[in-house]
Design a protein around this motif. Structure first.
Motif, mmCIF file in Angstrom:
data_model
loop_
_atom_site.group_PDB
_atom_site.id
_atom_site.type_symbol
_atom_site.label_atom_id
_atom_site.label_comp_id
_atom_site.label_asym_id
_atom_site.label_seq_id
_atom_site.Cartn_x
_atom_site.Cartn_y
_atom_site.Cartn_z
ATOM 1 N N ASP A 152 8.159 -7.361 -2.945
ATOM 2 C CA ASP A 152 8.131 -7.751 -4.358
ATOM 3 C C ASP A 152 8.026 -6.571 -5.319
ATOM 4 N N GLY A 153 8.117 -5.333 -4.797
ATOM 5 C CA GLY A 153 8.062 -4.155 -5.658
ATOM 6 C C GLY A 153 6.670 -3.613 -5.894
ATOM 7 N N HIS A 154 5.684 -4.101 -5.148
ATOM 8 C CA HIS A 154 4.316 -3.597 -5.253
ATOM 9 C C HIS A 154 3.980 -2.762 -4.015
ATOM 10 N N PHE A 155 2.980 -1.886 -4.163
ATOM 11 C CA PHE A 155 2.572 -1.042 -3.038
ATOM 12 C C PHE A 155 1.058 -0.993 -2.938
ATOM 13 N N GLU A 156 0.596 -0.533 -1.757
ATOM 14 C CA GLU A 156 -0.823 -0.266 -1.508
ATOM 15 C C GLU A 156 -0.918 1.060 -0.774
ATOM 16 N N LEU A 157 -1.845 1.892 -1.210
ATOM 17 C CA LEU A 157 -2.089 3.181 -0.560
ATOM 18 C C LEU A 157 -3.536 3.583 -0.791
ATOM 19 N N ARG A 158 -4.352 3.548 0.246
ATOM 20 C CA ARG A 158 -5.760 3.946 0.184
ATOM 21 C C ARG A 158 -6.509 3.316 -0.982
ATOM 22 N N GLY A 159 -6.334 2.021 -1.173
ATOM 23 C CA GLY A 159 -7.022 1.331 -2.251
ATOM 24 C C GLY A 159 -6.310 1.416 -3.592
#
Length: 130
Positions: free
Chosen positions: A66-73
């Motif tokens: 959906d175009g979102h990301f997660e990286l170390r919080g």
């Protein structure tokens, strides 16, 4: 204004294109943009601090469909632009280089100097998504 004689006008302010101009629309340059699907879970494959390779224990980089990301919080949105993935939230914007072999390289500066994190998407995971 359209030209009643069917000759292409210099300016099209009426929103209509004369019949004789339609073939010319095919001569307009077309966009070469390609949509690259980079979504997936990327494991940290390598980390470099000031040019020295160190063991990578970083959390994965997750690029969602959906175009979102997660990286170390850190959570936000991403956009693929050319050979780059632009990561941003309301305060921070950065970009990571897309490299061959399902890799994304994120470079940034911290107190120890230049840090280069190479994240790799496993091909087996990519094949399962198909």
């Amino acid at each position: 204004m359209g030209d009643p004689n069917g000759v292409c006008p210099n300016g099209l302010d009426s929103g209509t294109v004369p019949r004789d101009c339609c073939p010319l629309l095919f001569l307009l340059p077309q966009s070469q943009a390609q949509t690259v699907d980079v979504s997936g879970r990327y494991q940290c494959a390598e980390a470099k601090v000031r040019g020295k390779v160190i063991p990578c224990k970083a959390a994965p980089l997750i690029l969602k469909n959906d175009g979102h990301f997660e990286l170390r919080g850190w959570e936000g949105s991403y956009l693929v632009t050319g050979g780059w993935v632009e990561l941003s939230d309301s305060l921070i914007k950065t970009r990571a280089k897309i490299e061959p072999g399902h890799k994304i390289v994120l470079r940034y500066y911290e107190k120890h100097g230049l840090v280069e994190m190479t994240y790799e998407r496993r091909v087996a995971e990519w094949a399962r998504r198909r």
